[in-house]
Structures are given as C-alpha cells and as structure tokens.
Design an enzyme around this catalytic site. Structure first.
Site, PDB file in Angstrom:
ATOM      1  N   GLU A 196       0.790  -1.256  -0.019  1.00 59.43           N
ATOM      2  CA  GLU A 196       0.087   0.204   0.044  1.00 59.43           C
ATOM      3  C   GLU A 196       0.720   1.311  -0.034  1.00 59.43           C
ATOM      4  O   GLU A 196       0.501   2.283   0.452  1.00 59.43           O
ATOM      5  CB  GLU A 196      -1.099  -0.010   1.121  1.00 59.43           C
ATOM      6  CG  GLU A 196      -2.122  -1.143   1.158  1.00 59.43           C
ATOM      7  CD  GLU A 196      -2.902  -0.980   2.349  1.00 59.43           C
ATOM      8  OE1 GLU A 196      -2.634  -0.572   3.336  1.00 59.43           O
ATOM      9  OE2 GLU A 196      -4.182  -1.297   2.196  1.00 59.43           O
ATOM     10  N   GLU A 265      -6.871  -7.067  -1.039  1.00 61.34           N
ATOM     11  CA  GLU A 265      -7.673  -6.992   0.148  1.00 61.34           C
ATOM     12  C   GLU A 265      -9.117  -6.358   0.006  1.00 61.34           C
ATOM     13  O   GLU A 265      -9.375  -5.188  -0.372  1.00 61.34           O
ATOM     14  CB  GLU A 265      -6.924  -5.596   0.920  1.00 61.34           C
ATOM     15  CG  GLU A 265      -5.565  -6.139   1.568  1.00 61.34           C
ATOM     16  CD  GLU A 265      -4.838  -5.355   2.496  1.00 61.34           C
ATOM     17  OE1 GLU A 265      -5.505  -4.591   3.222  1.00 61.34           O
ATOM     18  OE2 GLU A 265      -3.691  -5.418   2.885  1.00 61.34           O
TER      19      GLU A 265
END
Length: 825
Positions: A196, A265
């Site tokens: 991320e 995710e």
C-alpha cells in the site's frame, strides 16, 4: 394461496470443539515430479498455473494471531468455504527481534504454517513486505531499525534498503530451503513486496519513485519463480503486478494490458479500536462487491480478513487498536464459522466456480439493461455463455429482460447465470443458514459462578513514580518511543514543585501529550487521567490541583497503546508528554517543560516479572481478607480451573478498567473496558444497499469495544492455571468470569423465488427448472440437540421468533424424523 416460506430453527450442542490437527486432504501441487513441476505465469486474464488460467478465491489468515494447534481447523473451514488460496503477511519485528537474530517458533513458525496450508491442498500468497501495516505494532518493522544512524524508512535510503533486502532474502531462502515455492512443488504461487505504498508515496517525492523501482527490481532478483505483486501501486514496474485494495475493486484496471485484474484486500469488515463502536459489514454488500469484481473481469480476490484472530500480547498496532482482530470475518476470532457470512460467500464461490471456464475464455460483453442495470456476458462459444446481471442502484428493485427471459433484481445485487439462463445465485438473497444472537458467548456459563478460583486473590501495589536505580534525569521532556524503545508501554515522567510560604497553593495543571494516555499524580495521589483516540492519539488535560507548602512531587505515567503502524513517515511519529504548565489563580503561567525531569522506563511489576509462572508463590504477593478493588496501578494474581472440553475460552473483563492479562505467563492482550464508545451511530438493521464504509454499520454504541478476551485452549491445562492482571485505572477482579461456548441456535429462511444451492446446479436444464432448498448444519463435531420450529407456508417473524402464518403446514415432526434417521445411521 402462495406457499413460499419454509423455515426451520435448530439448536446445536457440542460436548467439545475440535482443535486437533485435521487430516490431510490431498495436495494440489506437491504430487508433481521434478520433470513436471507446475509452471506459474500470468496473462491479461488470470494467473496461469501449469498452463491453465485460474479464477481464485483467497482469504487472509495471519499465523501469529492464533495458535499452531488450530491452524489446520481454520484452514479446513476456509477450504470448505470455497477458498483456493491462503494469504498472509510476514512479520519482520517478531521474526528478527534483535538485529541478525531470527525467531521462527511457536505462533511464528512460518514454514509450519505454509506446510499446513499445503497439506490442506490450498495455495499460498506470501506477502513478505516487509512493511505489513495490518494494525500490527509498528507496521511489522522492528524497532531496532529505527535506531540505526541515518536510516529513513520506505524511501531511497541505502541503510533501509540494505536491511529490507536482507530480510526479504532471508524469507525467500527459508521458503526455498523447504521447497515451498510452486516451481519446487510447494504451495506458494504469489509473493508481495512492499504494501500500500501508493497511498503515501506523495510524501516521499523523488525518493519514493526510486524506492518503488528498487523494491520491484530487488524482488525479481530473488528468483522466486512466482509472480510478485505490489498492492495499491499504480507505478509498479513490469513484471510486478499492481493490485487493488478496498471495499470495492470492480472498476480497478491494472497498469498494463498484460497484467490480470487482482484484488488483494477485500475488507470483510473492519478492525476494532478501543473507544469505538464495533463495525460490521453486511454479507449482502460483501457478496455484491465480489460478484461485481468478477463480473467486470477480475480473476483473483482476497478477503481481508477471512479469519482475523487475536492481537495477543503487545502485537496490536497503534494507536489504540483493540486486542480482538475479529474483523467481522467469515470465521470469527475464536475459530467458529460466522453465519450467514461464511455460508453465503461459500455459495457465491461455488457459483463463480461454475462460471470459471467462461470467465477465463473471453473478455466480457457489456449490455445495458436500463438505468443502473447491466449485464456482462462471457462466451466460450457463440451459443455457450455465462452472465452476470447487476442492479447497482442503491434504492430501487427492478425487473429486467435478458435473452428473452425476465429476471427480478433486488437493489444493489448481482445475479449469476451459469448458463445465461438460470439464476444460481443472487448476492442479496441469503438462503444459507443464520446464527441467532449477536454475542459469541451469549449462551455460555461461568465456571463455579466466579472463574473457578482455586485459591484467593493476591495482589501487588505499584509504587507511584520512580522505583529503580536505573532511572535517569534529563532537562526537558523526552519523546516516549525513543526513550523506551518499545520495551514497555510505560514511561514515568517525574519532577518536583516547590511552594514558598505565602504562595498560592491552588493551581491549574495543564499537560499536553502526543499520546496515547497518561495518569497524573500529585504528591503520589492520582489527580487526572487523559487519553486520545485511534484517529488522534494526542490530547491535553487541565486539572485543578492543590499543592502543599514546601516540596511537592509531580509524577506522570505516560502510556503507549500500540506503536503507530500506518501513514507517511509513520515510523517517526512520537508519543509521550510534550508540555507541562502550571497556572496559578492569577493566571501566571509557569512552564515546567524545560526543567529537570527524572525518567523511569516501565513499571516495577514488569521489572520483577510478576506475570511469570516462576513467581506464583513469591512473597512479593500480598493476601488478606479484604481484596483491594478500584485501585490504580495494582497487580492481581489468581489461579483458575479451566472447564472441561477442547474449545476456546473467553475471559470476561467487563468489571476491570484498563490493563493487560496473562494466563500461565502468556499475555492474552491489552484490555480497556472503561473506555466506552460514543452513544450514537449504531443501527439495529443496517441497510446493505449503497456504498459501504467502516462507520456505516456499527453496533454496541455506548459500550466498551471489547469485554471478552480470547484464551486459546492450549494455553490452559487440567488443574490450576495462573491468571495475572495488571490494572492501571481500577477494577474489580472478583467479578470477572471465564466463559466457554456450549451451543448455538441456527435457522434458515427460503422462498420459492430464491435460487437453488449453487453447488446443485446442473447444465442443460430448462429455464427456472430447479427448486430452492433449506440446508442446516452444525459446526464440525457438534450435534443437533433439538428442533424448535419448522413450517412450510407463510410463517411470520424472524429467526428466533417465528410464529405460524395464515398458511401453515407444521413440518416439525417430519424434520425431527429426518434428524433421527440421520443420527440412527
């Protein structure tokens, strides 16, 4: 009269929950010989495993958030739920707690975990990072890294890059040594570098761009022979695959037409923080998000989390992440299946699997069916197709015409037609069984009414302020993390205040803190407690105090509740006291911040090791006829008798304030029962329709975020078990209780308009030729203890409160006969 609602209510009981190792169920890839090891590549459609494109369902399970003894059971339930892949982070700070010294044992035995997944016949996505985030302490980075001179995290800094490469290499070599990559016959089909970073890259400028390129090149150079991914990284260099994270990823497009559309995710719920209500995500919305992703060309999606588990010890990140990491996942914190989430997603996975050959054979053909109504059709041949029909309006149901047939689409739903004709699944129609009741242990009982205490409580009262000869004095206020190096949650700040004769004795004390909480003592008496919250851990407090003529002591105990784990430059975000002012009644302000302060890292009880089993019979502990309750900075010790059975246990700490608990020397985590969530913001029935966010659906407003704390069964033994509590604010240990799960009420509701079970669908059938079914099952190892209600007709009410309607055929006797016949065989 339309008869459309068969409903049933069952009660499941269990003498014990199985936690033993599951039996091997075959292996997808370990049977290959050295001449035919599977080849792993990818194209624009999907991962290609041994020459075949695959549509894959994945779920996150973090191995240290449960115990190795239950890994097989949780993985088995994941496989039965329709998963193909298990995804996990790798946690650098626990694998290399001291620079150059590695740890891979117990809950941190990564090789054992990967092999356990392999034994179940599933693949692995290994997210090495080494940055994890994961609401994990310091994002998974070891604190020693922060103290290397000249280091800067997650940027083009040679010191950081060398340390990161060393750890990446260590993990990759560890996997290679045990032949765990797919090209070696192992289960690992994907690896991840970084995590991320795209969310924070803006803060690092050119250094961030160079770092991304370096991270990708370094990963590829390790020659894992499996694809690498970078999640939330639009500029991920080829051949690294950039992937999506979020509540919805159907509109995501990879940065190259040669890369597959992957979702690493998909949040099954959200994490819990102290002082916040409990978030949850309706399964209808979660299923809608998954179906839309595959409808629009996705081929790999991962639930974050599929099993969340527990933040044992001090592994929870910061600030103020709770001990429970349940995440409203399909398998709950204790390892039980959560219904209807698990079952509805299992049916969805089955429906998508029925369409797999179509999904990998072609790109979808789009058809507009109306306003916010559309179809995506996948063809194998001109007259052989599968289709997804979507209504993405958040308020209006619709009837649509597709291929000459009419279909009803509830708002915010997707119907899956495995043959472009028959609906085998709709995301808004939940026909799987449901659990009745919210709390996991709502039907549990205490043991002997009060913990099964085998001996009276003992206690140890902490001294306020400086307690040891390893204290030190410095001018000014020190930042907490740099001072404690995270060896403890606690740092004492102590100074003295002198009041001349005739001076004002009444003052206002103003303290500013970077976080996360602080107890304030004047002349060894508690005068204030201040704290922040997860979104802003900083706080200030103002308290009127009375000083004495002459010398006075000021002691501030600053408390850390997890080191920051997310954000740009999170690694240098501080904690602790940053300003102290004394204001007299004439508003004259005295700045104490730059004066001399004496510091003590940690608490005396920590230094003594009061949580250790070796001190069970130590004379340090006091006993008496009157148990001191509602006292700050006190340790309690008791011995408990665990109930019979093999299932997990829960310690109810609702009557305690804030602290940490240990069972037989193992920390079950931090607790903070005194911190209540806001009284507003919760709904009894959250509307799944419309875009979800982490505050949309909440429960337990005005209550503690958590009162039940998971004790793994393998952490207790027959006979006496040592329980130690460190209470920081004040509580009553005599009222805590030990709970275990003894039963569960389940029910199912289905109508003639609902689709049949997806796994029962057969091709080449006429339109609408199949019928729905009611299916009810208990947890593995449980048995049906009773059937309370069964009706075919138009019953009224909801699960747990069914009553016969105007049209009613009592099915109770028939269902009981079926049950008796089943158990007789």
């Amino acid at each position: 009269m339309k008869v459309d609602n068969p409903r049933s209510l069952w009660r499941c009981n269990i003498p014990s929950i199985e936690t033993a190792k599951s039996k091997k169920q075959g292996n997808l890839i370990s049977h290959f010989t050295t001449q035919e090891l599977p080849k792993l590549t990818y194209d624009h459609k999907a991962l290609v495993i041994d020459g075949k494109r695959r549509v894959l369902q994945s779920g996150s399970i973090h191995y240290p958030r449960t115990t190795p003894e239950v890994w097989p059971e949780i993985i088995r339930k994941s496989k039965e739920g329709g998963l193909d892949v298990i995804e996990t982070y790798v946690f650098w700070n626990y694998h290399e707690p001291v620079r150059g010294q590695y740890y891979f044992e117990g809950r941190f035995d990564l090789v054992r975990f990967v092999k356990t997944v392999q034994e179940a016949g599933l693949f692995v996505h290994l997210r090495i990072g080494p940055y994890a985030c994961a609401e994990w302490n310091y994002g998974g980075f070891p604190l020693w890294l922060h103290f290397i001179p000249g280091v800067q995290f997650r940027t083009s800094n040679d010191i950081f890059k060398n340390a990161m490469k060393s750890f990446l290499t260590k993990i990759v070599d560890l996997m290679k040594d045990d032949n765990l990559f797919a090209s070696q016959g192992g289960p690992i089909i994907l690896a991840q570098v970084e995590n991320e970073y795209g969310n924070v890259q803006w803060a690092y400028g050119v250094g961030g761009e160079l770092y991304v390129k370096w991270a990708a090149e370094t990963a590829i150079s390790l020659n894992t022979t499996v694809p690498w991914v970078m999640c939330v990284q639009e500029d991920a260099p080829d051949p690294v695959i950039n992937t999506c994270n979020g509540f919805y990823c159907d509109q995501f497009t990879p940065n190259s037409p040669s890369k597959p559309k992957m979702w690493t995710e998909n949040y099954s719920g959200w994490f819990l923080a102290f002082g916040y209500a409990v978030p949850y995500r309706p399964v209808e919305d979660l299923a809608f998000a998954v179906a839309r992703f595959f409808e629009r060309g996705g081929s790999f999606q991962n639930y974050y989390m599929y099993f969340g588990g527990t933040n044992f010890g001090r592994i929870a990140g910061g600030p103020m992440v709770a001990t429970s990491y349940d995440y409203d996942a399909p398998i709950d914190e204790y390892g039980f299946i959560r219904q209807p989430k698990w079952g509805h997603l299992r049916d969805l996975h089955s429906a998508i699997k029925q369409c797999e050959e179509y999904l990998v054979s072609s790109d979808p053909v789009h058809q507009q069916l109306g306003k916010k109504l559309e179809a995506h059709v996948y063809y194998k041949h001109s007259n052989d197709c599968a289709a997804f029909l979507a209504n993405y309006d958040s308020g209006s149901d619709a009837n649509v015409t597709f291929n000459g047939n009419t279909y009803f689409l509830p708002a915010w739903s997707v119907s899956i037609l495995a043959d472009c004709q028959n609906v085998i699944f709709n995301t808004a129609k939940v026909v799987t069984q449901r659990h009745i009741g919210d709390a996991l242990f709502s039907r549990s009982t205490t043991v002997d009414g009060n913990l099964g205490v085998a001996s009276p409580w003992s206690w140890y009262k902490e001294e306020v302020g400086i307690w040891g000869n390893n204290s030190f004095t410095k001018p000014g206020l020190l930042e907490q993390i740099n001072t404690t190096k995270d060896t403890s949650d606690f740092l004492w700040y102590s100074t003295s205040l002198y009041v001349e004769a005739g001076q004002d004795k009444e003052h206002f004390l103003n303290i500013g803190s970077l976080g996360h909480a602080a107890l304030v003592f004047v002349n060894k008496r508690i005068v204030a407690f201040g704290y922040g919250n997860h979104d802003d851990a900083s706080f200030s407090l103002t308290q009127k105090i009375s000083l004495e003529e002459g010398n006075n002591t000021l002691d501030v105990l600053s408390m850390l509740i997890g080191v920051q784990n997310y954000g740009p430059w999170f690694d240098v975000q501080g904690a602790g006291i940053h300003s102290v002012f004394l204001v007299d009644l004439h508003k004259t302000k005295k700045d104490l911040s730059s004066g001399k302060w004496t510091y003590q890292v940690g608490l005396e009880g920590e230094y003594l090791g009061l949580d250790n089993v070796s001190l069970t019979n130590s004379s340090l502990w006091s006993q008496g006829t009157s148990l001191p309750v509602n006292k700050s900075l006190i340790w309690y010790k008791g011995t408990i008798l665990a109930p019979e059975g093999n299932g997990p246990l829960a310690l109810n700490l609702a009557t305690m304030g804030k602290g940490q608990a240990w069972i037989n020397g193992q920390s079950i985590g931090r607790y903070w029962s005194a911190y209540l969530s806001p009284s507003t913001g919760c709904t009894d029935n959250c509307d799944y329709r419309g875009a979800y966010n982490s505050f949309k659906c909440q429960k337990k407003c005005g209550q503690p975020a958590q009162t039940l704390y998971h004790i793994p069964r393998t952490w207790v033994h027959p006979g006496e078990n040592l329980l130690v509590l460190h209470e920081e604010l004040g509580g009553d240990p005599s009222q805590i209780s030990l709970l275990t799960r003894t039963g569960q009420d389940i029910c199912s509701i289905v109508s003639e308009d609902d689709p049949p079970p997806a796994d029962s669908w057969k091709p080449n059938l006429e339109f609408m030729s199949q019928t729905p079914e009611v299916r009810l099952t208990c947890e593995h190892g449980w048995h049906i203890a009773g059937i309370n209600f069964a009706s075919f007709g138009t019953p009224e009410g909801k699960c747990g409160t069914f009553t016969p309607g105007n049209c009613h055929a009592d099915m109770l006797t028939i269902v009981q006969k079926v049950r008796n016949t089943y158990f007789a065989t």
